[in-house]
Scaffold this motif. Structure first.
Motif, PDB file in Angstrom:
ATOM      1  N   GLU A   1       0.816  -1.215   0.000  1.00 22.87           N
ATOM      2  CA  GLU A   1       0.000   0.000   0.000  1.00 22.87           C
ATOM      3  C   GLU A   1       0.851   1.267   0.000  1.00 22.87           C
ATOM      4  N   VAL A   2       1.923   1.294   0.796  1.00 22.74           N
ATOM      5  CA  VAL A   2       2.761   2.495   0.838  1.00 22.74           C
ATOM      6  C   VAL A   2       3.447   2.720  -0.514  1.00 22.74           C
ATOM      7  N   LEU A   3       3.866   1.643  -1.185  1.00 28.02           N
ATOM      8  CA  LEU A   3       4.488   1.806  -2.510  1.00 28.02           C
ATOM      9  C   LEU A   3       3.483   2.328  -3.533  1.00 28.02           C
ATOM     10  N   GLU A   4       2.271   1.805  -3.504  1.00 32.02           N
ATOM     11  CA  GLU A   4       1.250   2.262  -4.451  1.00 32.02           C
ATOM     12  C   GLU A   4       0.869   3.716  -4.188  1.00 32.02           C
ATOM     13  N   ARG A   5       0.747   4.078  -2.934  1.00 29.54           N
ATOM     14  CA  ARG A   5       0.433   5.480  -2.592  1.00 29.54           C
ATOM     15  C   ARG A   5       1.594   6.405  -2.967  1.00 29.54           C
ATOM     16  N   LEU A   6       2.827   5.941  -2.770  1.00 27.30           N
ATOM     17  CA  LEU A   6       3.992   6.741  -3.152  1.00 27.30           C
ATOM     18  C   LEU A   6       4.013   6.953  -4.655  1.00 27.30           C
ATOM     19  N   TYR A   7       3.735   5.907  -5.419  1.00 24.10           N
ATOM     20  CA  TYR A   7       3.687   6.052  -6.882  1.00 24.10           C
ATOM     21  C   TYR A   7       2.643   7.104  -7.278  1.00 24.10           C
ATOM     22  N   ASP A   8       1.453   7.006  -6.723  1.00 23.54           N
ATOM     23  CA  ASP A   8       0.389   7.967  -7.059  1.00 23.54           C
ATOM     24  C   ASP A   8       0.791   9.397  -6.687  1.00 23.54           C
ATOM     25  N   ALA A   9       1.382   9.567  -5.519  1.00 17.80           N
ATOM     26  CA  ALA A   9       1.786  10.902  -5.073  1.00 17.80           C
ATOM     27  C   ALA A   9       2.926  11.446  -5.940  1.00 17.80           C
ATOM     28  N   ALA A  10       3.906  10.603  -6.277  1.00 16.93           N
ATOM     29  CA  ALA A  10       5.031  11.038  -7.111  1.00 16.93           C
ATOM     30  C   ALA A  10       4.540  11.422  -8.507  1.00 16.93           C
ATOM     31  N   ARG A  11       3.643  10.639  -9.062  1.00 13.63           N
ATOM     32  CA  ARG A  11       3.080  10.933 -10.385  1.00 13.63           C
ATOM     33  C   ARG A  11       2.328  12.265 -10.357  1.00 13.63           C
ATOM     34  N   ARG A  12       1.532  12.436  -9.328  1.00 14.46           N
ATOM     35  CA  ARG A  12       0.742  13.672  -9.187  1.00 14.46           C
ATOM     36  C   ARG A  12       1.654  14.897  -9.108  1.00 14.46           C
ATOM     37  N   GLU A  13       2.751  14.752  -8.376  1.00 15.75           N
ATOM     38  CA  GLU A  13       3.676  15.883  -8.206  1.00 15.75           C
ATOM     39  C   GLU A  13       4.510  16.104  -9.462  1.00 15.75           C
ATOM     40  N   ALA A  14       5.025  15.041 -10.055  1.00 12.67           N
ATOM     41  CA  ALA A  14       5.905  15.179 -11.223  1.00 12.67           C
ATOM     42  C   ALA A  14       5.161  15.721 -12.440  1.00 12.67           C
ATOM     43  N   LEU A  15       3.932  15.303 -12.615  1.00 11.85           N
ATOM     44  CA  LEU A  15       3.150  15.750 -13.776  1.00 11.85           C
ATOM     45  C   LEU A  15       2.368  17.027 -13.492  1.00 11.85           C
ATOM     46  N   ASP A  16       2.484  17.542 -12.283  1.00 10.18           N
ATOM     47  CA  ASP A  16       1.828  18.797 -11.898  1.00 10.18           C
ATOM     48  C   ASP A  16       0.311  18.708 -12.119  1.00 10.18           C
ATOM     49  N   ILE A  17      -0.252  17.586 -11.724  1.00 11.64           N
ATOM     50  CA  ILE A  17      -1.665  17.312 -11.970  1.00 11.64           C
ATOM     51  C   ILE A  17      -2.573  18.317 -11.272  1.00 11.64           C
ATOM     52  N   ASP A  18      -2.256  18.712 -10.039  1.00  7.37           N
ATOM     53  CA  ASP A  18      -3.118  19.658  -9.327  1.00  7.37           C
ATOM     54  C   ASP A  18      -3.223  20.991 -10.056  1.00  7.37           C
ATOM     55  N   ASP A  19      -2.089  21.516 -10.534  1.00  6.14           N
ATOM     56  CA  ASP A  19      -2.128  22.787 -11.264  1.00  6.14           C
ATOM     57  C   ASP A  19      -2.889  22.662 -12.570  1.00  6.14           C
ATOM     58  N   LEU A  20      -2.745  21.522 -13.247  1.00  7.19           N
ATOM     59  CA  LEU A  20      -3.480  21.318 -14.500  1.00  7.19           C
ATOM     60  C   LEU A  20      -4.983  21.263 -14.246  1.00  7.19           C
ATOM     61  N   LEU A  21      -5.386  20.565 -13.206  1.00  2.00           N
ATOM     62  CA  LEU A  21      -6.813  20.508 -12.868  1.00  2.00           C
ATOM     63  C   LEU A  21      -7.341  21.880 -12.479  1.00  2.00           C
ATOM     64  N   ASP A  22      -6.560  22.627 -11.677  1.00  2.00           N
ATOM     65  CA  ASP A  22      -6.966  23.987 -11.306  1.00  2.00           C
ATOM     66  C   ASP A  22      -7.126  24.860 -12.534  1.00  2.00           C
ATOM     67  N   SER A  23      -6.227  24.715 -13.494  1.00  3.59           N
ATOM     68  CA  SER A  23      -6.288  25.511 -14.719  1.00  3.59           C
ATOM     69  C   SER A  23      -7.546  25.193 -15.521  1.00  3.59           C
ATOM     70  N   VAL A  24      -7.856  23.920 -15.657  1.00  6.43           N
ATOM     71  CA  VAL A  24      -9.061  23.535 -16.405  1.00  6.43           C
ATOM     72  C   VAL A  24     -10.307  24.038 -15.693  1.00  6.43           C
ATOM     73  N   LEU A  25     -10.370  23.869 -14.382  1.00  6.52           N
ATOM     74  CA  LEU A  25     -11.528  24.343 -13.628  1.00  6.52           C
ATOM     75  C   LEU A  25     -11.665  25.856 -13.729  1.00  6.52           C
ATOM     76  N   ASP A  26     -10.540  26.561 -13.703  1.00  3.68           N
ATOM     77  CA  ASP A  26     -10.560  28.018 -13.858  1.00  3.68           C
ATOM     78  C   ASP A  26     -11.064  28.408 -15.248  1.00  3.68           C
ATOM     79  N   ASP A  27     -10.580  27.719 -16.269  1.00  4.83           N
ATOM     80  CA  ASP A  27     -11.032  28.002 -17.634  1.00  4.83           C
ATOM     81  C   ASP A  27     -12.529  27.751 -17.789  1.00  4.83           C
ATOM     82  N   LEU A  28     -13.022  26.707 -17.166  1.00  4.09           N
ATOM     83  CA  LEU A  28     -14.436  26.368 -17.282  1.00  4.09           C
ATOM     84  C   LEU A  28     -15.338  27.328 -16.517  1.00  4.09           C
ATOM     85  N   SER A  29     -14.802  27.982 -15.489  1.00 10.08           N
ATOM     86  CA  SER A  29     -15.618  28.903 -14.704  1.00 10.08           C
ATOM     87  C   SER A  29     -15.737  30.283 -15.353  1.00 10.08           C
TER      88      SER A  29
END
Length: 179
Positions: A96-124
């Motif tokens: 479980e810790v390895l799978e969670r680490l993979y998900d967190a590393a992917r989210r951070e490396a691909l800057d997923i939060d900023d991309l989602l914020d950008s799309v939500l901002d564009d849609l609003s």
């Protein structure tokens, strides 16, 4: 405690610490030339976390400790542990810790939060007004007959009809000689 168990426990501790620091925004991950692998660079070593499909093992999440030259020094991966007696194989405690680490590393490396914020901002936002330049473009004429839209004939229609007719004729068992 064996040396192997000690090293594995320390690798699990590295995974837990990296997960915590990644979730807190204190560990930075980067993409690699492998699509599903991400890299954390330390001062004397690096950690790579990757996800892949293995023919024998199925989905595998693997954390690798690399030295300064990028050589694999130690690895920890998700696995199933054989039962001590009878019963099914059990997931390892560290899966479980390895799978969670993979998900967190992917989210951070691909800057997923900023991309989602950008799309939500564009849609609003309100959609931009149509430019007059685009309004002046001629629209394609739609064929009509007596005010109703008329479908244009399919140029392949007769060919496909002929093929279908031949197929039906070829599959008529009444006309075929007995075997």
């Amino acid at each position: 405690m064996s040396r192997e168990t000690d090293i594995r426990d320390r690798m699990v501790q590295v995974a837990q610490n990296l997960l915590q620091q990644t979730l807190e925004g204190r560990a930075r991950w980067s993409t690699t030339d492998q699509e599903d692998a991400y890299l954390f660079s330390g001062s004397r070593s690096s950690v790579k976390i990757e996800f892949y499909e293995d023919h024998d093992e199925g989905s595998v999440c693997k954390m690798s400790l690399l030295n300064q030259r990028g050589t694999l020094v130690q690895a920890l991966k998700t696995e199933l542990i054989p039962p001590t007696g009878t019963g099914p194989y059990e997931p390892a405690d560290w899966n479980e810790v390895l799978e969670r680490l993979y998900d967190a590393a992917r989210r951070e490396a691909l800057d997923i939060d900023d991309l989602l914020d950008s799309v939500l901002d564009d849609l609003s936002k309100d959609p931009p007004p149509k430019s007059k330049k685009n309004d002046d473009w001629p629209q394609p004429a739609k064929p009509t007959r007596a005010g109703k839209r008329v479908e244009e004939p399919d140029p392949w229609g007769p060919v496909l009809d002929d093929i279908e007719a031949k197929r039906r004729r070829a599959s008529n068992f009444d006309e075929e000689p007995p075997f």
